[in-house]
Design a protein around this motif. Structure first.
Motif, PDB file in Angstrom:
ATOM      1  N   ASP A  39       0.811  -1.207   0.000  1.00  0.00           N
ATOM      2  CA  ASP A  39       0.000   0.000   0.000  1.00  0.00           C
ATOM      3  C   ASP A  39       0.848   1.262   0.000  1.00  0.00           C
ATOM      4  O   ASP A  39       0.527   2.238   0.649  1.00  0.00           O
ATOM      5  N   ASP A  42      -0.624   5.623  -4.387  1.00  0.00           N
ATOM      6  CA  ASP A  42      -1.989   5.606  -4.924  1.00  0.00           C
ATOM      7  C   ASP A  42      -2.044   4.989  -6.320  1.00  0.00           C
ATOM      8  O   ASP A  42      -2.988   4.290  -6.667  1.00  0.00           O
ATOM      9  N   LEU A  76      -3.545  13.570  -6.967  1.00  0.00           N
ATOM     10  CA  LEU A  76      -2.950  12.531  -6.129  1.00  0.00           C
ATOM     11  C   LEU A  76      -1.568  12.974  -5.665  1.00  0.00           C
ATOM     12  O   LEU A  76      -0.860  13.684  -6.372  1.00  0.00           O
TER      13      LEU A  76
END
Length: 93
Positions: A39, A42, A76
């Motif tokens: 993770d 993005d 982002l």
């Protein structure tokens, strides 16, 4: 925006970008984050383009500029750009 931005990022004297993308010039593939993906970011954009000395000489500047363009277009903050320049050949009928 992305096909144009990628084309600008990899243009070089050997493969100039005239702003007129044709089928096969840029291929986009999207995939959902899988259970084994980390993770960290993005979005990850992976670019594979033929190696030319003029393209390779400033590859970090190329991905830095593309990262800024994607961030501005998407809002982002966590974007990864990977530019691979293998010695290769390509033909398309």
């Amino acid at each position: 925006m992305l096909p144009h931005a990628v084309s600008v990022a990899v243009e070089c004297p050997e493969e100039p970008y005239d702003g007129n993308l044709q089928p096969g010039d840029v291929e986009l593939r999207f995939r959902v984050r899988g259970p084994f993906d980390s993770d960290g970011v993005d979005v990850v954009i992976e670019i594979r383009s033929k190696w030319f000395e003029s393209r390779a000489a400033n590859r970090q500047d190329r991905v830095d500029g593309l990262c800024r363009a994607v961030a501005e277009a998407t809002g982002l903050n966590d974007i990864g750009i990977y530019l691979s320049l293998p010695v290769a050949a390509w033909v398309q009928s």
